[in-house]
Design an enzyme around this catalytic site. Structure first.
Site, PDB file in Angstrom:
ATOM      1  N   LYS A 265      66.362 -39.298  74.375  1.00  0.00           N
ATOM      2  CA  LYS A 265      67.584 -39.413  73.562  1.00  0.00           C
ATOM      3  C   LYS A 265      67.590 -38.417  72.401  1.00  0.00           C
ATOM      4  O   LYS A 265      68.648 -38.028  71.925  1.00  0.00           O
ATOM      5  CB  LYS A 265      67.722 -40.846  73.042  1.00  0.00           C
ATOM      6  N   ARG A 266      66.415 -37.987  71.962  1.00  0.00           N
ATOM      7  CA  ARG A 266      66.350 -37.044  70.841  1.00  0.00           C
ATOM      8  C   ARG A 266      66.854 -35.666  71.231  1.00  0.00           C
ATOM      9  O   ARG A 266      67.458 -34.958  70.430  1.00  0.00           O
ATOM     10  CB  ARG A 266      64.912 -36.925  70.322  1.00  0.00           C
TER      11      ARG A 266
END
Length: 514
Positions: A265-266
């Site tokens: 997700k980063r």
């Protein structure tokens, strides 16, 4: 819905498969949660089993309150529904780990009494220094057992002492390191170190909680990502220590970016499950895509492959041996293609209703459109259904049909493409369209003379034949005037939907600026 409460008991032996997915509420749900849920659910539905949703919320430092409801919402959106869970209860409630803390302590106490676990009072700083030294001297990393065999008082006399201990497993020399996997066959894992199973805050770590919960909830098959292969020996050891029958294991391949790195997700917005909703993907297309990431297409009777298939088809023919253990590339171009296929197959009424939330979000329509607006939208939707791959793309195409004629903005790129003959084209169009009778009910398929076929015939005669302009270039100025854009729905149908008054007003407005 209130949760059904029941004591945590060992379920009776049963041949019925019970599988679970157990996300952590630490932010937007990861697309991997849907990926795991899909494969769990396909097998469960095929076998007539039960699918359990459990919330693993023991990581209190990263806990986010709204994350749990996002898990519920996104999985429901995808149609990946569960039979037991925190929101609907079930025979082995509660289904949140934070509500099961009393269940774990007896297991920890038993291991301490039997010498299979021990207290560790090392501070985080001391552990960090230990790891740094191991890396510098190229030793195997892992806890050095400084606390093992010591009383609290003995350990307190040494550096790096913490008042509140954790509990660690004491990994034996003969810990089994191989196990059978439904996808991979015989798997070998590295030797684990003395894993923490109870944190200083009294919460269990994943490794203890997952074993206790899976046992107490009667889970027969554990399906999870391949990153947990290295942890499986710890879990099998716990099952053995407690005298329990371990589940069957299936370790799914990790989803990977185009550079082969793990999707996170980063670094990748597509790792967020909510992103697919925001970007206008259809849930059935995403489910199809996730299945194809680690599973072959459907084979037809004639031997040909078919990549577009329903969840029911996927579930009916499901076989763990068909899962590809190689980490699949998360190819969004493939998903875009699939999404376009599913959009084109929607019933027009369904397609129109699915556009509404995006048009409301982008303020093209209000939250309560009139019947007239809905009728116009359905007519426009029919024109654009074959032209978009995401529902979000509808906004730019639909907006011109719902703005006032004098509020229509001409995009700079559309104005820049106008050629020297644009004034002549607009003048010819105004003259010929002004002569068309627009009495009647109108709006595509009406008895009015103001319809796409009549408009096209009149304009071709006036511009292509009358001015001698090739059809490829003849209608560019009209498209710009009517939609304000370089790319728009079919021109003549757009004019029919807008009506004669609006069409002429827009043609005049552009002509006046040239």
């Amino acid at each position: 819905m209130t949760e059904q409460t029941a004591p945590a008991t060992t379920p009776a032996p049963d041949a019925t498969p019970r599988l679970r997915v157990a996300p952590s509420p630490t932010g937007d749900p990861h697309v991997g949660t849907a990926y795991m849920s899909l494969f769990n659910l396909a097998f469960v539905r095929q076998q007539g089993g039960r699918f359990v949703l459990r919330i693993e919320d023991t990581d209190r430092a990263r806990f986010r309150e709204d994350s749990e409801s996002q898990v519920f919402d996104t999985l429901h959106w995808l149609g990946l529904t569960w039979d037991e869970g925190p929101d609907i209860g079930g025979p082995f409630a509660p289904y949140r780990q934070s509500e099961r803390l009393d269940n774990y302590r007896p297991y920890v106490d038993r291991l301490l009494e039997e010498g299979k676990a021990y207290h560790c009072w090392c501070t985080p700083q001391r552990l960090a220094e230990m790891r740094e030294m191991q890396q510098k001297t190229k030793q195997p990393t892992g806890y050095d057992r400084l606390c093992h065999g010591k009383t609290r008082e003995e350990r307190a006399e040494l550096p790096g002492f913490s008042e509140t201990p954790v509990v660690r497993m004491l990994i034996p020399d003969d810990v089994p390191l191989t196990f059978e996997d439904l996808i991979r066959g015989t798997v070998s894992a590295p030797r684990p170190d003395d894993q923490v199973i109870l944190k200083a805050d009294g919460f269990p770590t994943y490794h203890l909680a997952v074993v206790v919960d899976d046992h107490e909830m009667g889970i027969t098959h554990v399906v999870r990502g391949e990153e947990w292969i290295s942890s499986t020996p710890k879990h099998i050891l716990l099952y053995q220590w407690f005298g329990l029958e371990p589940p069957k294991w299936a370790h799914m391949p990790l989803l990977r970016n185009t550079d082969k790195s793990k999707i996170s997700k980063r670094k990748n917005p597509a790792a967020r499950l909510t992103w697919f909703q925001e970007e206008g993907y259809l849930p059935e297309a995403l489910v199809n895509f996730l299945a194809l990431l680690a599973y072959p297409p459907v084979i037809e009777a004639d031997g040909t492959e078919r990549e577009v298939f329903t969840f029911e088809e996927f579930s009916d023919g499901f076989d763990w041996k068909k899962v590809n253990p190689v980490g699949p590339i998360f190819d969004l171009k493939k998903l875009d293609w699939l999404n376009g296929v599913y959009i084109r197959e929607l019933d027009l009424g369904d397609f129109t209703s699915r556009l509404l939330p995006f048009l409301e979000r982008d303020e093209v329509l209000s939250g309560s459109p009139s019947l007239g607006e809905l009728g116009r939208l359905k007519a426009v939707a029919e024109l654009i259904q074959t032209r978009i791959a995401h529902l979000t793309e509808a906004t730019a195409l639909v907006r011109p049909f719902f703005v006032a004629d004098d509020a229509l903005e001409i995009a700079e790129d559309a104005r820049a493409q106008l050629k020297e003959d644009a004034p002549q084209v607009l003048d010819a169009a105004l003259e010929t369209l002004g002569d068309i009778d627009d009495t009647g009910t109108g709006l595509l398929g009406s008895e009015s003379a103001w319809n796409a076929a009549t408009i096209e015939a009149a304009l071709r005669e006036a511009i292509v034949d009358g001015l001698g302009i090739k059809p490829k270039f003849a209608f560019g100025p009209l498209r710009t005037a009517v939609s304000g854009q370089r790319v728009s729905p079919p021109l003549f149908e757009s004019m029919e939907i807008l009506g004669k008054t609006s069409t002429l007003a827009r043609l005049r407005a552009l002509r006046d600026t040239l």
